[in-house]
Design a protein around this motif. Sequence first.
Motif, PDB file in Angstrom:
ATOM      1  N   ILE A  67       0.862  -1.183   0.000  1.00  0.00           N
ATOM      2  CA  ILE A  67       0.000   0.000   0.000  1.00  0.00           C
ATOM      3  C   ILE A  67       0.900   1.237   0.000  1.00  0.00           C
ATOM      4  O   ILE A  67       1.896   1.272   0.725  1.00  0.00           O
ATOM      5  N   PRO A  68       0.591   2.233  -0.854  1.00  0.00           N
ATOM      6  CA  PRO A  68       1.466   3.423  -0.923  1.00  0.00           C
ATOM      7  C   PRO A  68       1.695   4.043   0.460  1.00  0.00           C
ATOM      8  O   PRO A  68       0.742   4.230   1.210  1.00  0.00           O
ATOM      9  N   ASN A  69       2.935   4.303   0.776  1.00  0.00           N
ATOM     10  CA  ASN A  69       3.317   4.869   2.077  1.00  0.00           C
ATOM     11  C   ASN A  69       2.849   3.981   3.240  1.00  0.00           C
ATOM     12  O   ASN A  69       2.593   4.448   4.342  1.00  0.00           O
ATOM     13  N   GLY A  70       2.758   2.682   2.979  1.00  0.00           N
ATOM     14  CA  GLY A  70       2.196   1.757   3.964  1.00  0.00           C
ATOM     15  C   GLY A  70       3.122   1.384   5.101  1.00  0.00           C
ATOM     16  O   GLY A  70       2.711   0.743   6.061  1.00  0.00           O
ATOM     17  N   LEU A  71       4.375   1.793   5.006  1.00  0.00           N
ATOM     18  CA  LEU A  71       5.344   1.387   6.042  1.00  0.00           C
ATOM     19  C   LEU A  71       5.524   2.429   7.140  1.00  0.00           C
ATOM     20  O   LEU A  71       6.489   2.402   7.870  1.00  0.00           O
ATOM     21  N   ARG A  72       4.555   3.335   7.260  1.00  0.00           N
ATOM     22  CA  ARG A  72       4.777   4.475   8.155  1.00  0.00           C
ATOM     23  C   ARG A  72       4.494   4.182   9.636  1.00  0.00           C
ATOM     24  O   ARG A  72       4.790   5.012  10.485  1.00  0.00           O
ATOM     25  N   HIS A  73       3.924   3.042   9.957  1.00  0.00           N
ATOM     26  CA  HIS A  73       3.480   2.841  11.338  1.00  0.00           C
ATOM     27  C   HIS A  73       4.475   2.158  12.264  1.00  0.00           C
ATOM     28  O   HIS A  73       4.470   2.406  13.461  1.00  0.00           O
ATOM     29  N   ILE A  74       5.282   1.252  11.716  1.00  0.00           N
ATOM     30  CA  ILE A  74       6.177   0.494  12.590  1.00  0.00           C
ATOM     31  C   ILE A  74       7.621   0.914  12.369  1.00  0.00           C
ATOM     32  O   ILE A  74       8.082   0.965  11.239  1.00  0.00           O
ATOM     33  N   THR A  75       8.303   1.238  13.448  1.00  0.00           N
ATOM     34  CA  THR A  75       9.725   1.549  13.320  1.00  0.00           C
ATOM     35  C   THR A  75      10.544   0.470  14.010  1.00  0.00           C
ATOM     36  O   THR A  75      10.107  -0.136  14.982  1.00  0.00           O
TER      37      THR A  75
END
Length: 233
Positions: free
Chosen positions: A211-219
Motif C-alpha cells: 500500500i502506498p506509504n504503507g510502512l509508516r506505522h512500525i519503526t
Amino acid sequence: MQSNKYKLLAIEDEPEIRALLQTLLEAAGYKILSAENGETGKMLQASHQPDLVLLDLGLPDIDGREVLRAIRKDSACPVIVLSAISDEDVIVQALDLGANDYIRKPFGAAELLARVRNTLRTAQGVIAASDGKFASDGLVIDYDARTVELDGTQIHFTQTEYNILALLAKHSGKMLSYSFICKEIWGYTDAGSTKKLQVNMANIRKKFAAIPNGLRHITNELGVGYRMQNKDI
Ligand code: CA
C-alpha cells in the motif's frame, strides 16, 4: 499542549547534561526537578510523584536499572532512560524492566522534547484506550474480529503476524524489545525466536509495503526492538 502542568524528574550525574535537560525542558514549559545520583532520584520520585522520569543509566552510586526497579515497585510513572550509544543490551534490559522509552546520548533538543511529549501522551492513552480497536493514522486493528485495515484496504495476516501487530498496537508509542515481543508471542526468548520474529516482521512489512506509504506505522531500532507509532493519543 498544556505542558506546564507536567512535573518531570531528571536523574543524571553529569552536570552539563543535567543543566541542558533543565534548560530545554523549562523552556518547553515543564517543571523540572533534578537529582545527581540514584539514591536522591529514588527519594525525589517517591516524595514528589513526578509525571515522568528521565533516568540516566550510568549513575555514580547505584545502577540506573536499580533505580528503575525501585520506581516500578510501586509506580507506573513513565520513565525514559538516557544511555550512551554503545549500551544496547542495557537499553533492552531497561525496556524489559518497564522503561517506556530511551534516548541515546548525545541527543538533540527536538528529539528530547518529542520523546517526552510522546511518552506523556502514551502513558495517558494506555489508560484511556480500551474499546476493542486500535485506530491511528489510517491503520485500524479490530481486536474482536482480528482484522487489520490500512487506508481502507483490508490486509490478510497469519495468526502469528496478527498477534505481533496486536501486541505492538496495544503498547503503541512504546518501544518493545525483541525479547519482550518473543516472550509474549512464543512464551520464551532465544536466538531462534528472535529470528522467527524478524522473519514475521519482514512479512508484515512486505504486506504493508503493498500500500502506498504503507510502512509508516512500525519503526525498527536495530538491536533494540520495534515500535508502533500512535499519532492519535
Ligand atoms: Ca552518567
